[in-house]
Design a protein around this motif. Structure first.
Motif, PDB file in Angstrom:
ATOM      1  N   TYR A   1       2.028  37.188   5.959  1.00 44.75           N
ATOM      2  CA  TYR A   1       2.952  36.057   5.757  1.00 44.75           C
ATOM      3  C   TYR A   1       4.230  36.608   4.927  1.00 44.75           C
ATOM      4  O   TYR A   1       5.362  36.666   5.287  1.00 44.75           O
ATOM      5  CB  TYR A   1       2.175  34.802   5.434  1.00 44.75           C
TER       6      TYR A   1
ATOM      7  N   CYS B   1      -3.902  37.751   6.001  1.00 43.70           N
ATOM      8  CA  CYS B   1      -2.710  36.509   6.346  1.00 43.70           C
ATOM      9  C   CYS B   1      -1.748  36.252   5.244  1.00 43.70           C
ATOM     10  O   CYS B   1      -0.586  36.159   5.527  1.00 43.70           O
ATOM     11  CB  CYS B   1      -3.380  35.223   6.803  1.00 43.70           C
TER      12      CYS B   1
ATOM     13  N   CYS C   1      -1.778  32.308  10.417  1.00 47.79           N
ATOM     14  CA  CYS C   1      -2.177  32.495  12.004  1.00 47.79           C
ATOM     15  C   CYS C   1      -2.679  31.175  12.316  1.00 47.79           C
ATOM     16  O   CYS C   1      -3.047  31.008  13.400  1.00 47.79           O
ATOM     17  CB  CYS C   1      -3.442  33.395  11.796  1.00 47.79           C
ATOM     18  N   ASN C   2      -2.570  30.121  11.591  1.00 49.01           N
ATOM     19  CA  ASN C   2      -2.703  28.762  12.034  1.00 49.01           C
ATOM     20  C   ASN C   2      -4.225  28.479  12.190  1.00 49.01           C
ATOM     21  O   ASN C   2      -4.538  27.564  12.852  1.00 49.01           O
ATOM     22  CB  ASN C   2      -2.008  27.934  13.176  1.00 49.01           C
ATOM     23  N   SER C   3      -5.167  29.170  11.715  1.00 51.01           N
ATOM     24  CA  SER C   3      -6.505  28.761  12.009  1.00 51.01           C
ATOM     25  C   SER C   3      -6.883  27.951  10.688  1.00 51.01           C
ATOM     26  O   SER C   3      -6.258  27.757   9.663  1.00 51.01           O
ATOM     27  CB  SER C   3      -7.414  30.241  11.749  1.00 51.01           C
ATOM     28  N   GLU C   4      -7.889  27.237  10.725  1.00 55.94           N
ATOM     29  CA  GLU C   4      -8.614  26.281   9.987  1.00 55.94           C
ATOM     30  C   GLU C   4      -8.897  27.111   8.647  1.00 55.94           C
ATOM     31  O   GLU C   4      -9.516  28.040   8.547  1.00 55.94           O
ATOM     32  CB  GLU C   4      -9.616  25.555  10.380  1.00 55.94           C
TER      33      GLU C   4
ATOM     34  N   TYR D   1      -3.872  30.148   2.967  1.00 55.14           N
ATOM     35  CA  TYR D   1      -3.912  31.269   3.821  1.00 55.14           C
ATOM     36  C   TYR D   1      -5.630  31.582   3.795  1.00 55.14           C
ATOM     37  O   TYR D   1      -6.336  31.154   2.984  1.00 55.14           O
ATOM     38  CB  TYR D   1      -3.471  32.533   3.413  1.00 55.14           C
TER      39      TYR D   1
ATOM     40  N   LYS E   1      -6.513  21.758   6.859  1.00 54.07           N
ATOM     41  CA  LYS E   1      -5.328  22.492   6.441  1.00 54.07           C
ATOM     42  C   LYS E   1      -5.370  23.839   7.409  1.00 54.07           C
ATOM     43  O   LYS E   1      -6.615  24.213   7.602  1.00 54.07           O
ATOM     44  CB  LYS E   1      -5.399  22.914   4.969  1.00 54.07           C
ATOM     45  N   LEU E   2      -4.236  24.069   7.875  1.00 56.00           N
ATOM     46  CA  LEU E   2      -3.999  25.565   8.584  1.00 56.00           C
ATOM     47  C   LEU E   2      -3.593  26.556   7.818  1.00 56.00           C
ATOM     48  O   LEU E   2      -2.703  26.364   7.018  1.00 56.00           O
ATOM     49  CB  LEU E   2      -3.330  24.919  10.005  1.00 56.00           C
ATOM     50  N   CYS E   3      -3.998  27.792   7.990  1.00 59.32           N
ATOM     51  CA  CYS E   3      -3.369  28.982   7.612  1.00 59.32           C
ATOM     52  C   CYS E   3      -1.954  29.072   7.966  1.00 59.32           C
ATOM     53  O   CYS E   3      -1.491  28.877   9.117  1.00 59.32           O
ATOM     54  CB  CYS E   3      -3.990  30.334   8.086  1.00 59.32           C
ATOM     55  N   LEU E   4      -0.862  29.551   6.686  1.00 55.34           N
ATOM     56  CA  LEU E   4       0.560  29.494   7.201  1.00 55.34           C
ATOM     57  C   LEU E   4       0.874  30.611   7.978  1.00 55.34           C
ATOM     58  O   LEU E   4       1.808  30.593   8.789  1.00 55.34           O
ATOM     59  CB  LEU E   4       1.253  29.650   6.117  1.00 55.34           C
TER      60      LEU E   4
END
Length: 124
Positions: free
Chosen positions: A34, A30, A13-16, A25, A8-11
């Motif tokens: 958001y 983050c 920053c898109n990090s894992e 998140y 899954k990716l953070c809504l």
């Protein structure tokens, strides 16, 4: 890749994301960033309205240092008072209306005058 092995990716920053399966998140930062971005327009509107209300209250308080006074409506307008913004309205038994910005208020009188008052029983 199956759903169980997909990362899954953070809504924000898109990090894992690691941890719970329902986590959205990667950090509190983050999550806050958001939601701040989602509410940016709403927060800007609220900030502008609050600025007008605070300015209105300051103007009324400046012209009403003793708790009761009279001033010309035009004087309030010249100082930047915005009659379209107030926090509440109190209707009198005789049909008059007091307009309040928090604890500072006024009622319109004849010939362009307004009576300024401080609401004593504001918080109940």
């Amino acid at each position: 890749m199956s759903d169980k092995t997909k990362k899954k990716l953070c809504l924000a920053c898109n990090s894992e994301i690691s941890g719970r399966a329902d986590k959205k998140y990667c950090s509190d930062y983050c999550r806050n960033a958001y939601h701040n971005e989602l509410n940016k327009d709403f927060n800007t509107y609220i900030r502008r309205v609050n600025n007008v209300l605070r300015r209105n209250r300051r103007i009324l308080a400046r012209f009403n240092p003793k708790g009761k006074s009279k001033v010309r409506e035009s004087t309030l307008l010249e100082e930047g008072y915005n009659f379209g913004f107030h926090t509440n309205v109190y209707n009198t038994k005789k049909g008059g209306k007091y307009y309040f910005c928090y604890d500072q208020g006024f009622i319109k009188l004849d010939d362009g005058w307004v009576a300024l008052v401080v609401r004593q029983d504001y918080v109940r």
